[in-house]
Every structure is written in C-alpha cells, then in structure tokens.
Design a protein around this motif. Structure first.
Motif, PDB file in Angstrom:
ATOM      1  N   TYR A 161       7.811  11.038   3.146  1.00 18.01           N
ATOM      2  CA  TYR A 161       6.935  11.244   1.992  1.00 18.01           C
ATOM      3  C   TYR A 161       5.487  11.233   2.440  1.00 18.01           C
ATOM      4  CZ  TYR A 161      10.195  10.620  -1.913  1.00 18.01           C
ATOM      5  OH  TYR A 161      11.181  10.781  -2.832  1.00 18.01           O
ATOM      6  N   THR A 162       4.643  11.890   1.667  1.00 12.78           N
ATOM      7  CA  THR A 162       3.203  11.755   1.846  1.00 12.78           C
ATOM      8  C   THR A 162       2.737  10.630   0.935  1.00 12.78           C
ATOM      9  OG1 THR A 162       2.717  13.287   0.045  1.00 12.78           O
ATOM     10  CG2 THR A 162       2.950  14.238   2.265  1.00 12.78           C
ATOM     11  N   GLY A 163       1.510  10.168   1.118  1.00 10.16           N
ATOM     12  CA  GLY A 163       0.956   9.158   0.213  1.00 10.16           C
ATOM     13  C   GLY A 163       1.000   9.609  -1.237  1.00 10.16           C
ATOM     14  N   ARG A 167       3.098   8.059  -4.497  1.00 11.56           N
ATOM     15  CA  ARG A 167       2.445   7.753  -5.778  1.00 11.56           C
ATOM     16  C   ARG A 167       3.179   8.429  -6.926  1.00 11.56           C
ATOM     17  NH1 ARG A 167      -2.809   9.596  -5.115  1.00 11.56           N
ATOM     18  NH2 ARG A 167      -3.330   7.637  -4.149  1.00 11.56           N
ATOM     19  N   LEU A 168       3.531   9.701  -6.758  1.00 10.62           N
ATOM     20  CA  LEU A 168       4.250  10.424  -7.803  1.00 10.62           C
ATOM     21  C   LEU A 168       5.634   9.832  -8.039  1.00 10.62           C
ATOM     22  CD1 LEU A 168       3.323  14.112  -6.955  1.00 10.62           C
ATOM     23  CD2 LEU A 168       2.642  12.819  -8.981  1.00 10.62           C
ATOM     24  N   SER A 169       6.338   9.474  -6.962  1.00 12.26           N
ATOM     25  CA  SER A 169       7.682   8.908  -7.102  1.00 12.26           C
ATOM     26  C   SER A 169       7.676   7.596  -7.862  1.00 12.26           C
ATOM     27  CB  SER A 169       8.308   8.686  -5.727  1.00 12.26           C
ATOM     28  OG  SER A 169       8.533   9.910  -5.097  1.00 12.26           O
ATOM     29  N   THR A 224       0.857  -1.178   0.000  1.00 15.31           N
ATOM     30  CA  THR A 224       0.000   0.000   0.000  1.00 15.31           C
ATOM     31  C   THR A 224       0.893   1.227   0.000  1.00 15.31           C
ATOM     32  OG1 THR A 224      -0.068   0.127   2.410  1.00 15.31           O
ATOM     33  CG2 THR A 224      -1.770  -1.230   1.355  1.00 15.31           C
ATOM     34  N   LEU A 225       0.303   2.374  -0.320  1.00 11.46           N
ATOM     35  CA  LEU A 225       1.090   3.606  -0.283  1.00 11.46           C
ATOM     36  C   LEU A 225       1.651   3.850   1.118  1.00 11.46           C
ATOM     37  CD1 LEU A 225      -1.108   5.963  -2.482  1.00 11.46           C
ATOM     38  CD2 LEU A 225       1.047   4.857  -3.099  1.00 11.46           C
ATOM     39  N   ALA A 226       0.854   3.549   2.129  1.00 10.10           N
ATOM     40  CA  ALA A 226       1.321   3.751   3.506  1.00 10.10           C
ATOM     41  C   ALA A 226       2.511   2.850   3.826  1.00 10.10           C
ATOM     42  CB  ALA A 226       0.179   3.485   4.485  1.00 10.10           C
ATOM     43  N   ARG A 227       2.466   1.607   3.374  1.00  9.74           N
ATOM     44  CA  ARG A 227       3.585   0.688   3.632  1.00  9.74           C
ATOM     45  C   ARG A 227       4.838   1.123   2.885  1.00  9.74           C
ATOM     46  NH1 ARG A 227       0.844  -5.369   3.478  1.00  9.74           N
ATOM     47  NH2 ARG A 227      -0.438  -5.101   5.345  1.00  9.74           N
TER      48      ARG A 227
END
Length: 117
Positions: A87-89, A93-95, A71-74
């Motif tokens: 980083y933020t979620g 995603r952008l990275s 997940t984005l959080a993981r």
C-alpha cells in the motif's frame, strides 16, 4: 455473524464499504471500465480488515516499534508483514476511512479502555 447482519463490522466500516460501492457505481455510470474501477477499490477483504483492526488494537509496541504511535508508514509496513500486500500512505489512509484532508496529525494512538489497562 451473517453478512446481512453487518458481518461483524463496525457501523463506520459498514458506511465506508457502502460508500465504496456507491463510488464504484458512479464510476461505471461515468463510463469507467472494470480496470479503472478495480484500481480505485481497497485491497483488503472484510475478513483481513478485521484482523488488521485486531493487530492495531494490540498497539505499535507489540509489533516492535519503540512507542504506541501508529503512523501511516507503520500501518503500511504492518499490512505488508501480515498480508503480503503493498500500500501507499494514501492507500492506507483510504483503507482506514481517514479523510484525505486531515494532515495535521501524522500519528495516532488507540485509546486504552479500563479493562486492558
């Protein structure tokens, strides 16, 4: 591998990096200053991104999560553990080059090929 040969990056990652370069150029042309442009750029170098990809390929369970879903959080937490960067979620995603409009799936699993089981 030399930078001119792609630096060991996948075609998708090279295209993503080129888009970042073009976006930054447009921001400068529109009058943005260095600080504004810098805030919009990803914070992982190509070398660190390759290390992140390798860590993601090991699977989420290899990093202590109870299943193989990323997940984005993981991924955000893994980046923090590995590189001491925050980083933020949406930043994750952008990275990763994921489109910001893709919200239907909140997690993903890397496909396993026959050689890794």
């Amino acid at each position: 591998m030399r930078y001119a040969q792609g630096g060991g990056l996948t075609a998708e990652r090279r295209a993503f990096r080129e888009q970042i370069r073009l976006d930054a150029g447009e921001m400068f042309a529109a009058g943005s200053d260095n600080a504004e442009v810098a805030k919009s750029l990803p914070r992982l170098s190509d070398e660190l991104f390759v290390k992140l990809e390798a860590a993601l390929a090991l699977g989420a369970a290899a990093h202590g999560w109870p299943d193989e879903r990323w997940t984005l959080a993981r991924i955000r937490k893994l980046i923090g553990r590995m590189f001491h960067k925050s980083y933020t979620g949406p930043g994750v995603r952008l990275s990763l080059g994921w489109p910001s409009t893709t919200r239907a799936r909140t997690s993903w699993s890397l496909p396993r090929d026959a050689s890794t089981g």
